[in-house]
Enzyme design. Sequence first.
Site, PDB file in Angstrom:
ATOM      1  N   GLY A  28       2.283   0.511   1.991  1.00  0.00           N
ATOM      2  CA  GLY A  28       2.569   0.037   0.644  1.00  0.00           C
ATOM      3  C   GLY A  28       2.674   1.146  -0.384  1.00  0.00           C
ATOM      4  O   GLY A  28       3.504   1.094  -1.295  1.00  0.00           O
ATOM      5  N   THR A  29       1.815   2.161  -0.263  1.00  0.00           N
ATOM      6  CA  THR A  29       1.840   3.258  -1.235  1.00  0.00           C
ATOM      7  C   THR A  29       3.174   3.988  -1.212  1.00  0.00           C
ATOM      8  O   THR A  29       3.817   4.186  -2.257  1.00  0.00           O
ATOM      9  CB  THR A  29       0.688   4.240  -0.955  1.00  0.00           C
ATOM     10  OG1 THR A  29      -0.547   3.618  -1.324  1.00  0.00           O
ATOM     11  CG2 THR A  29       0.844   5.526  -1.760  1.00  0.00           C
ATOM     12  N   GLN A  35      -0.021  -7.634  -1.552  1.00  0.00           N
ATOM     13  CA  GLN A  35      -1.072  -8.647  -1.439  1.00  0.00           C
ATOM     14  C   GLN A  35      -0.503 -10.051  -1.242  1.00  0.00           C
ATOM     15  O   GLN A  35      -1.186 -10.932  -0.712  1.00  0.00           O
ATOM     16  CB  GLN A  35      -1.975  -8.622  -2.676  1.00  0.00           C
ATOM     17  CG  GLN A  35      -2.861  -7.398  -2.786  1.00  0.00           C
ATOM     18  CD  GLN A  35      -3.909  -7.315  -1.685  1.00  0.00           C
ATOM     19  OE1 GLN A  35      -4.230  -8.287  -1.017  1.00  0.00           O
ATOM     20  NE2 GLN A  35      -4.445  -6.116  -1.487  1.00  0.00           N
ATOM     21  N   SER A  75       3.284  -4.399   3.259  1.00  0.00           N
ATOM     22  CA  SER A  75       2.480  -3.511   4.098  1.00  0.00           C
ATOM     23  C   SER A  75       1.921  -4.272   5.279  1.00  0.00           C
ATOM     24  O   SER A  75       1.603  -5.462   5.187  1.00  0.00           O
ATOM     25  CB  SER A  75       1.334  -2.908   3.270  1.00  0.00           C
ATOM     26  OG  SER A  75       0.575  -2.014   4.040  1.00  0.00           O
ATOM     27  N   SER A  76       1.760  -3.568   6.396  1.00  0.00           N
ATOM     28  CA  SER A  76       1.346  -4.182   7.655  1.00  0.00           C
ATOM     29  C   SER A  76      -0.140  -4.494   7.726  1.00  0.00           C
ATOM     30  O   SER A  76      -0.533  -5.557   8.184  1.00  0.00           O
ATOM     31  CB  SER A  76       1.743  -3.248   8.810  1.00  0.00           C
ATOM     32  OG  SER A  76       1.115  -3.604  10.015  1.00  0.00           O
ATOM     33  N   HIS A  77      -0.987  -3.566   7.286  1.00  0.00           N
ATOM     34  CA  HIS A  77      -2.411  -3.726   7.557  1.00  0.00           C
ATOM     35  C   HIS A  77      -3.091  -4.756   6.673  1.00  0.00           C
ATOM     36  O   HIS A  77      -4.276  -5.036   6.842  1.00  0.00           O
ATOM     37  CB  HIS A  77      -3.133  -2.370   7.458  1.00  0.00           C
ATOM     38  CG  HIS A  77      -3.315  -1.855   6.076  1.00  0.00           C
ATOM     39  ND1 HIS A  77      -4.527  -1.890   5.426  1.00  0.00           N
ATOM     40  CD2 HIS A  77      -2.451  -1.290   5.209  1.00  0.00           C
ATOM     41  CE1 HIS A  77      -4.399  -1.353   4.227  1.00  0.00           C
ATOM     42  NE2 HIS A  77      -3.152  -0.978   4.060  1.00  0.00           N
ATOM     43  N   THR A  98       9.929  10.947  11.962  1.00  0.00           N
ATOM     44  CA  THR A  98      10.291  10.087  13.088  1.00  0.00           C
ATOM     45  C   THR A  98       9.716   8.684  12.880  1.00  0.00           C
ATOM     46  O   THR A  98       8.540   8.516  12.555  1.00  0.00           O
ATOM     47  CB  THR A  98       9.747  10.672  14.403  1.00  0.00           C
ATOM     48  OG1 THR A  98      10.281  11.982  14.585  1.00  0.00           O
ATOM     49  CG2 THR A  98      10.122   9.800  15.589  1.00  0.00           C
ATOM     50  N   CYS A 117      -8.076   1.734  -2.907  1.00  0.00           N
ATOM     51  CA  CYS A 117      -7.393   2.949  -3.338  1.00  0.00           C
ATOM     52  C   CYS A 117      -7.947   3.489  -4.650  1.00  0.00           C
ATOM     53  O   CYS A 117      -7.541   4.541  -5.122  1.00  0.00           O
ATOM     54  CB  CYS A 117      -5.895   2.689  -3.484  1.00  0.00           C
ATOM     55  SG  CYS A 117      -5.090   2.261  -1.933  1.00  0.00           S
TER      56      CYS A 117
END
Length: 374
Positions: free
Chosen positions: A69-70, A177, A197-199, A235, A320
């Site tokens: 996300g960042t 979120q 974002s994935s996590h 990559t 964060c």
Amino acid sequence: MIYFDYAATTPMSEQALSVYIKASQEFFGNSSSLHDEGSQARFLLEQCRETLARLIGGKKEGIYFTSGGTESNLLSIISLARAARKRGNHVIASMAEHSSVHSALAFLEKEGFHITKLPLSSQGVIEPEELAAAIRPDTILVSLQYANQEIGTINPIDKIGRLLKEKGILFHSDCVQAFGKLDLRPLLLWVDSLSVSSHKIFGPKGIGAVYICPSLHWSPLFPGLTHENGFRGGTVNVPAVAAFTAAAEEVCRTSSLQKEWELRRLLKEKLTSSSFRWIEADETRQLPSIIGMTIQGMEGQLVLLKLNEQGCAISTGSACDTRSENGTKAILAMGHSIEKARQFFRISLSSRTTIQEIERLGNLLLGITASVLR
């Protein structure tokens, strides 16, 4: 440890972990390589791009995979602002945006852009009328999160989007979120770019994505790079992309906030003392899974430590921003004092949270309040 910090990160789901392992073993080639191993990895990557685009209601050409996300917020905001600079140099955001958005704004400010940061209303959101009053003839970009990471309030993206479309102003939304909890597909009628974002949705860390409307021109932050159509370098982590996509499919298929609402209401029924202050909006503007709270006369960090001793994990705001000395941005943006901001703590739930865990948390909070404030 009973976990109440799902807004910071989530454990990987069994499905996502299984896909990650399989993709790491069978699709280990560099997706940019021309041999068969690279072609197989590239084929999987493009399948994932198409799937993620479908889940958010966009086109695959608009999906750019990032490290999370960042990076998604940084690259999209800076790239869009630079590309639109011929039309103006004024950017608007809220005071309560994620730290990555504030970082992008600080970068743009050094490049000569003018930045306006708007406070939140008493409901913890940006009202369209307040935003309209801040727009100038040279305004080219607005960045507003869909759901706040600290108090879970939901901005009226559709109403704001209509306003900005009429004025031809670009609109970016941090949806980190919101993804997996709210349907993002209607947003693409109004926003030009969004980040996920994935996590946050039971996928692996270190992977995320940006969606930018394919018809838009953007200026790369680092010219000359070739990965992700020049949007970023490095990559591509194809196994993480595959696991992220699997997690996204699973959470979008099964998503329902009914359980989180029931758990939130249960906790509220237990914490009836006037010492507990809930920082929230009306239910129509609130994610049930993020609970912002203060205990009068007690710092949030003390609450966190006391609960941690009893085997419960909460937070004092966005992960964060844990080194901030001024407390949470959302509370300050709503006009509250630094003292109240330092009393803030966040409880965040998920579909995995149980009634028994909420009962335990409620009892511990009552016990902490009784022992410290007596």
